[in-house]
Motif scaffolding. Structure first.
Motif, mmCIF file in Angstrom:
data_model
loop_
_atom_site.group_PDB
_atom_site.id
_atom_site.type_symbol
_atom_site.label_atom_id
_atom_site.label_comp_id
_atom_site.label_asym_id
_atom_site.label_seq_id
_atom_site.Cartn_x
_atom_site.Cartn_y
_atom_site.Cartn_z
ATOM 1 N N ALA A 92 5.154 2.476 1.729
ATOM 2 C CA ALA A 92 5.778 3.742 1.321
ATOM 3 C C ALA A 92 4.759 4.868 1.446
ATOM 4 C CB ALA A 92 6.295 3.645 -0.114
ATOM 5 N N MET A 93 5.271 6.093 1.641
ATOM 6 C CA MET A 93 4.422 7.261 1.802
ATOM 7 C C MET A 93 4.944 8.377 0.906
ATOM 8 S SD MET A 93 3.983 10.482 3.269
ATOM 9 C CE MET A 93 5.660 10.526 3.863
ATOM 10 N N LYS A 105 0.858 -1.180 0.000
ATOM 11 C CA LYS A 105 0.000 0.000 0.000
ATOM 12 C C LYS A 105 0.897 1.234 0.000
ATOM 13 C CE LYS A 105 -4.139 -1.726 2.371
ATOM 14 N NZ LYS A 105 -3.816 -3.163 2.588
ATOM 15 N N ILE A 106 0.524 2.220 -0.820
ATOM 16 C CA ILE A 106 1.267 3.473 -0.889
ATOM 17 C C ILE A 106 0.333 4.583 -0.407
ATOM 18 C CG2 ILE A 106 2.617 5.010 -2.364
ATOM 19 C CD1 ILE A 106 3.603 2.097 -2.497
ATOM 20 N N ALA A 107 0.707 5.262 0.662
ATOM 21 C CA ALA A 107 -0.105 6.381 1.156
ATOM 22 C C ALA A 107 0.332 7.655 0.456
ATOM 23 C CB ALA A 107 0.080 6.532 2.664
ATOM 24 N N VAL A 108 -0.637 8.370 -0.121
ATOM 25 C CA VAL A 108 -0.337 9.662 -0.753
ATOM 26 C C VAL A 108 -1.047 10.755 0.042
ATOM 27 C CG1 VAL A 108 -0.475 11.047 -2.854
ATOM 28 C CG2 VAL A 108 -0.210 8.566 -3.015
ATOM 29 N N LEU A 163 4.225 5.813 14.295
ATOM 30 C CA LEU A 163 3.266 4.868 13.711
ATOM 31 C C LEU A 163 3.950 3.735 12.955
ATOM 32 C CD1 LEU A 163 0.571 7.284 12.237
ATOM 33 C CD2 LEU A 163 0.157 5.532 13.969
ATOM 34 N N ASN A 164 5.020 4.074 12.241
ATOM 35 C CA ASN A 164 5.585 3.097 11.302
ATOM 36 C C ASN A 164 7.022 3.482 10.962
ATOM 37 O OD1 ASN A 164 6.185 1.431 9.142
ATOM 38 N ND2 ASN A 164 4.279 1.830 8.040
ATOM 39 N N GLY A 165 7.937 3.026 11.807
ATOM 40 C CA GLY A 165 9.341 3.410 11.658
ATOM 41 C C GLY A 165 9.978 2.924 10.361
ATOM 42 N N GLY A 166 9.416 1.841 9.768
ATOM 43 C CA GLY A 166 10.016 1.259 8.572
ATOM 44 C C GLY A 166 9.503 1.828 7.258
ATOM 45 N N LEU A 167 8.653 2.848 7.345
ATOM 46 C CA LEU A 167 8.028 3.422 6.160
ATOM 47 C C LEU A 167 9.052 4.129 5.271
ATOM 48 C CD1 LEU A 167 5.048 4.000 5.142
ATOM 49 C CD2 LEU A 167 5.231 6.170 6.365
ATOM 50 N N SER A 168 9.019 3.847 3.959
ATOM 51 C CA SER A 168 9.832 4.615 3.010
ATOM 52 C C SER A 168 9.101 5.912 2.687
ATOM 53 C CB SER A 168 10.036 3.818 1.724
ATOM 54 O OG SER A 168 10.732 2.625 1.987
ATOM 55 N N LYS A 169 9.793 7.034 2.755
ATOM 56 C CA LYS A 169 9.134 8.340 2.599
ATOM 57 C C LYS A 169 9.720 9.131 1.440
ATOM 58 C CE LYS A 169 10.109 9.421 6.899
ATOM 59 N NZ LYS A 169 10.182 10.298 8.085
ATOM 60 N N PHE A 170 8.835 9.711 0.635
ATOM 61 C CA PHE A 170 9.276 10.490 -0.521
ATOM 62 C C PHE A 170 8.511 11.801 -0.567
ATOM 63 C CE2 PHE A 170 9.395 5.921 -1.494
ATOM 64 C CZ PHE A 170 10.769 5.772 -1.565
ATOM 65 N N GLU A 171 9.250 12.899 -0.782
ATOM 66 C CA GLU A 171 8.619 14.209 -0.896
ATOM 67 C C GLU A 171 8.725 14.689 -2.333
ATOM 68 O OE1 GLU A 171 10.392 16.878 1.932
ATOM 69 O OE2 GLU A 171 10.388 15.333 3.491
ATOM 70 N N MET A 172 7.643 15.235 -2.854
ATOM 71 C CA MET A 172 7.672 15.638 -4.265
ATOM 72 C C MET A 172 6.584 16.633 -4.592
ATOM 73 S SD MET A 172 6.147 12.091 -5.917
ATOM 74 C CE MET A 172 7.278 11.056 -4.995
ATOM 75 N N SER A 173 6.673 17.202 -5.793
ATOM 76 C CA SER A 173 5.560 17.927 -6.382
ATOM 77 C C SER A 173 5.249 17.235 -7.704
ATOM 78 C CB SER A 173 5.914 19.399 -6.631
ATOM 79 O OG SER A 173 4.931 19.959 -7.487
ATOM 80 N N CYS A 174 4.187 16.432 -7.706
ATOM 81 C CA CYS A 174 3.854 15.683 -8.927
ATOM 82 C C CYS A 174 3.491 16.639 -10.052
ATOM 83 C CB CYS A 174 2.695 14.733 -8.654
ATOM 84 S SG CYS A 174 3.155 13.363 -7.571
ATOM 85 N N ARG A 175 2.727 17.681 -9.719
ATOM 86 C CA ARG A 175 2.279 18.612 -10.756
ATOM 87 C C ARG A 175 3.476 19.253 -11.460
ATOM 88 N NH1 ARG A 175 -0.129 24.191 -10.948
ATOM 89 N NH2 ARG A 175 0.854 24.551 -8.937
ATOM 90 N N LYS A 176 4.522 19.584 -10.695
ATOM 91 C CA LYS A 176 5.716 20.200 -11.279
ATOM 92 C C LYS A 176 6.743 19.154 -11.713
ATOM 93 C CE LYS A 176 5.193 24.712 -9.408
ATOM 94 N NZ LYS A 176 5.814 25.927 -8.896
ATOM 95 N N ASN A 177 6.408 17.870 -11.509
ATOM 96 C CA ASN A 177 7.316 16.780 -11.883
ATOM 97 C C ASN A 177 8.676 16.921 -11.209
ATOM 98 O OD1 ASN A 177 7.903 14.387 -13.105
ATOM 99 N ND2 ASN A 177 8.121 15.201 -15.174
#
Lengths: 218, 218
Positions: free
Chosen positions: A159-160, A134-137, A185-199
């Protein structure tokens, strides 16, 4: 009575999900289940991800939507297999619909299946649909308190994606508090920060997909 | 079997909702049911609304939340009666919980009850909780396609709040398409645009509440 029926529904859903998992494993297909609020940017994430990966991977998409084919139409330009599931008012996808949708794809020629779940932080987190992850957005404009308020999704996710980071300066989003609540909540979560609209900022997420697919295909 | 149980749940919910409506009418209390995505700004809307109206009206709040008391705590500073309903994972409020919550208030001394539903555009729209009006809250950062994608709420609502309009220039939100989709779904909808965080543009909404309360109290 209500509780018993709900338990039967969840059990039936889980049995079907286990069948799907086994089948996808045999076919070496990675399936991810993308979950987030309405407007978090799930379809835009799919657009940018497909643009970046479609030369290298065979991609298919299952689009879950309450009522329309808007999101599915947005993805038609990529000329990839898409199955639209209209839930007709229901707030999440279940594994029986996913199994039917997967039957429409040639899984021997598929590497990655993206499932875009119904826009909702609550119910989709409760239903295993046979996905590998599951990927949380979530977008910064929704506020930093969302993991604490909707904990199940953030516990279940592998992943988040924190989207719309280009707007963070116009909000009260507190990155430190957000990260801390995720850590609890979830220490093993992979985390990614982005702006999809700006790619912008998708590299880490794309690498995660490539590595995860390589693991699946072993 | 599943369908029959669901129908029984909805019927039981509606019967209870009708009882609540009758009771609130006798007590001349206006109850509104505030529904929107996670992070649309429901609690901030309540904060600004209570600040503006608490000298003139006796206000009470029912806070629906999946897991925490965060939103309820944000409203404690106003020294008004608040009942928190933790749904323990459920994605919407039902009328039985509302009836129990209302029993905690002195309705003879109450003018307006605000119910903040669970952050979700799908399920809360299906359940009548005895409110006089459903209020849809949506923020520009969620995108202009939300009425078309989640039509039931926008059909059921008597009023719609478009929040975070201060951020519109940083988004692709198309106001013309948004208004057009609302017109098709629900031509009689009262519409208000505002920035709750900046406390700007609330006048029309506050007037609507005052007029609606005056109608209720007749």
């Amino acid at each position: 009575m209500e509780i018993k029926v709900m338990k039967n529904i969840l059990n039936a859903n889980q049995n079907k999900a286990d069948e799907i998992k086994q089948h996808l494993k045999e076919k070496k297909v990675l399936m991810v289940n993308i979950i987030g609020s309405p407007g978090a940017g799930k379809t835009t994430l799919l657009e940018k991800t497909i643009e970046s990966l479609k030369e290298t991977y065979s991609i298919a998409v299952i689009e879950g939507d309450v009522a329309t084919d808007r999101d599915a139409r947005r993805l038609q330009k990529y000329d990839i297999p898409i199955v639209l599931i209209n839930t007709d008012g229901a707030c999440h996808l279940e594994s029986i619909s996913i199994q039917n949708a997967l039957a429409e794809f040639d899984l021997d020629k598929t590497d990655i299946v993206f499932v875009e779940n119904v826009g909702n932080l609550v119910c989709p987190a409760e239903f295993d649909i046979g996905e590998f992850a599951k990927i949380a957005v979530i977008s910064v404009t929704e506020g930093d308190d969302k993991p604490e308020k909707y904990p199940l999704l953030f516990r279940e996710a592998k992943a988040m994606i924190l989207n719309k980071v280009d707007l963070i300066e116009y909000t009260d989003f507190n990155k430190t508090e957000f990260d801390e609540s995720l850590r609890i909540l979830n220490g093993g979560l992979s985390k990614f920060e982005m702006s999809c609209r700006k790619n912008e900022g998708l590299e880490g997420w794309l690498d995660w997909l490539k590595n995860t697919h390589a693991e699946t295909a072993k």
